[in-house]
Design a protein around this motif. Sequence first.
Motif, PDB file in Angstrom:
ATOM      1  N   PHE B  27       0.729  -1.286  -0.337  1.00 44.07           N
ATOM      2  CA  PHE B  27       0.012   0.249   0.107  1.00 44.07           C
ATOM      3  C   PHE B  27       0.704   0.753   0.482  1.00 44.07           C
ATOM      4  N   THR B  28       2.038   1.076   0.687  1.00 42.05           N
ATOM      5  CA  THR B  28       2.839   1.960   0.891  1.00 42.05           C
ATOM      6  C   THR B  28       3.325   2.296  -0.512  1.00 42.05           C
ATOM      7  N   LEU B  29       3.367   1.487  -1.620  1.00 40.31           N
ATOM      8  CA  LEU B  29       4.190   2.078  -2.804  1.00 40.31           C
ATOM      9  C   LEU B  29       3.320   2.126  -3.933  1.00 40.31           C
ATOM     10  N   THR B  87      11.278   0.863  -7.362  1.00 40.06           N
ATOM     11  CA  THR B  87      12.625  -0.353  -8.945  1.00 40.06           C
ATOM     12  C   THR B  87      11.439  -0.905  -9.645  1.00 40.06           C
ATOM     13  N   ASP B  88      12.273  -1.866 -10.339  1.00 41.44           N
ATOM     14  CA  ASP B  88      11.759  -2.889 -11.134  1.00 41.44           C
ATOM     15  C   ASP B  88      11.149  -3.677 -10.265  1.00 41.44           C
ATOM     16  N   LEU B  89      11.415  -4.351  -9.375  1.00 42.13           N
ATOM     17  CA  LEU B  89      10.725  -5.184  -8.419  1.00 42.13           C
ATOM     18  C   LEU B  89       9.842  -4.799  -7.923  1.00 42.13           C
ATOM     19  N   GLY B  90       9.815  -3.553  -7.247  1.00 38.32           N
ATOM     20  CA  GLY B  90       8.925  -2.529  -5.989  1.00 38.32           C
ATOM     21  C   GLY B  90       7.598  -3.043  -7.274  1.00 38.32           C
ATOM     22  N   PHE B  91       8.070  -2.725  -8.138  1.00 34.68           N
ATOM     23  CA  PHE B  91       6.972  -1.942  -9.862  1.00 34.68           C
ATOM     24  C   PHE B  91       6.476  -3.578  -9.619  1.00 34.68           C
ATOM     25  N   ALA B  92       7.099  -4.232 -10.052  1.00 36.53           N
ATOM     26  CA  ALA B  92       6.423  -5.831 -10.038  1.00 36.53           C
ATOM     27  C   ALA B  92       5.666  -6.447  -9.136  1.00 36.53           C
ATOM     28  N   GLU B  93       5.949  -5.666  -8.007  1.00 36.37           N
ATOM     29  CA  GLU B  93       5.320  -5.972  -7.052  1.00 36.37           C
ATOM     30  C   GLU B  93       3.621  -5.331  -6.920  1.00 36.37           C
TER      31      GLU B  93
END
Lengths: 245, 245
Positions: B27-29, B87-93
């Motif tokens: 949710f923060t993301l 990051t890409d990793l975060g965006f993937a989530e």
Amino acid sequence: METHFKIGQRKNRGFEMGENQNWRHIFTLLKLAEMGAHKRTAKISTEFLARKLGISQQSASRRLIELDRKGWIKRTTTPEGCLIKITDLGFAELKKLYSNMRFLMEASYPPSVTLEGVVFTGLGEGSYYVTRDYYRKQFMEKLGFDPYPGTLNLKLVTDYDIKTYSELEAYPAIEVEGFQNENRTFGPVRCYPAIIENKVKGALVSALRSHYNSSVVEIISPVCLRKALDLKDGHKVKVEVLTLP
Amino acid sequence: METHFKIGQRKNRGFEMGENQNWRHIFTLLKLAEMGAHKRTAKISTEFLARKLGISQQSASRRLIELDRKGWIKRTTTPEGCLIKITDLGFAELKKLYSNMRFLMEASYPPSVTLEGVVFTGLGEGSYYVTRDYYRKQFMEKLGFDPYPGTLNLKLVTDYDIKTYSELEAYPAIEVEGFQNENRTFGPVRCYPAIIENKVKGALVSALRSHYNSSVVEIISPVCLRKALDLKDGHKVKVEVLTLP
DNA sequence: ATTACTACTAAACGAGTAC
DNA sequence: TGTACTCGTTTAGTAGTAA
């Protein structure tokens, strides 16, 4: 049909998290939906839900009770498990999150960007422009407020803010038509709804042919921002600019 | 290109929440993305983020630290705020959550349904069918496992389960072709990947022309379910049936 | 202004268990 | 089996404040 955008009626994109613990409940709802509880009454034991959520049976039980109390699910407990159906109210929460996310993932621009600038006194022309009837009517119609007769001028000082502002020009805006009277021509204006200092609603207005360069923005608002926020020249002001869906 | 569905390769629809506190972070993301941090490096103060999340500045600060540690954002702290880029990793989530939700909101059937039935011993025909080469090859190809030579028969006892099973027939299934040899005809079979007793992978198989009525289901699995789960006639078994994307 | 540490409070969680 | 209560523990959150 009203196709124009009005701030007063603007649907909140961006989740409202005033009372913020809803997250847990939203995710619980999501899991329940994955088990079909949004389409039909599903039989789900608290133990099973607990496994899905990675929490204990007791916590799952409590969450169901809470969701029920919120009116997001309808729940009947039986000796073989709970019969659970997500209510319209609950489903609306999921839809809200989904449409937020859809906009986020599919739009090529962010829902909002934040700019900071320093207050300065301009040539006083803002007041003249804003009060031209043809503009003013459109502001009321398309922005939903009657602008205070004057603009707040902000000078963007950092490279970050100038770059952000230049990116903004690529995003869709509320277009206010230009016009001409006997004396002269008034060009079209692009507006972005904005929130000034996290408090006051207004709009960033950007004349296509501005007398300022790209490091200056002008803000209008239903109230006098200098008074409402007690601003003086040199004060730093934060403007959250909202893009359009 | 492999277009067939294989259980072993199945992408997890349904969020994995083994270590479940990710919710906060997701949710923060999401909030950060709403401020554009998925597209560009955004300057966001912890105080501003805190207001958006409905938490304190200190908590917002900590969440950013945690997201950074997880590698979901890249963060640079400056005296005027944090520069944040997902990051890409975060965006993937976020994409994972979004695609889960899209499936949920747009499919006319749920991602999974759960059935319960009682073990009983059938006519022993299951073993014969499952070991027919033409079927067996397709099971391996389309389900990704070589079925144990035998089926587990479950009798659905409650109205709820019978109704659920009947609804299942409307959902898309893995279609296994029928065939004929010199002696007789073997009809087509519809399969749904399934998880038996929350533990063992397998599939619910449903012959279009079943000798049983609609209150009986047959389960296949790479292992002998009776042994693996220590099942005897009369035991109640839970089957989580997965629908297809 | 900011960020983020430490110390403390509040809330969520889970174990045990009654029903 | 199930659900869900009490209650002690763990974890998230906040206040105060240093840098």
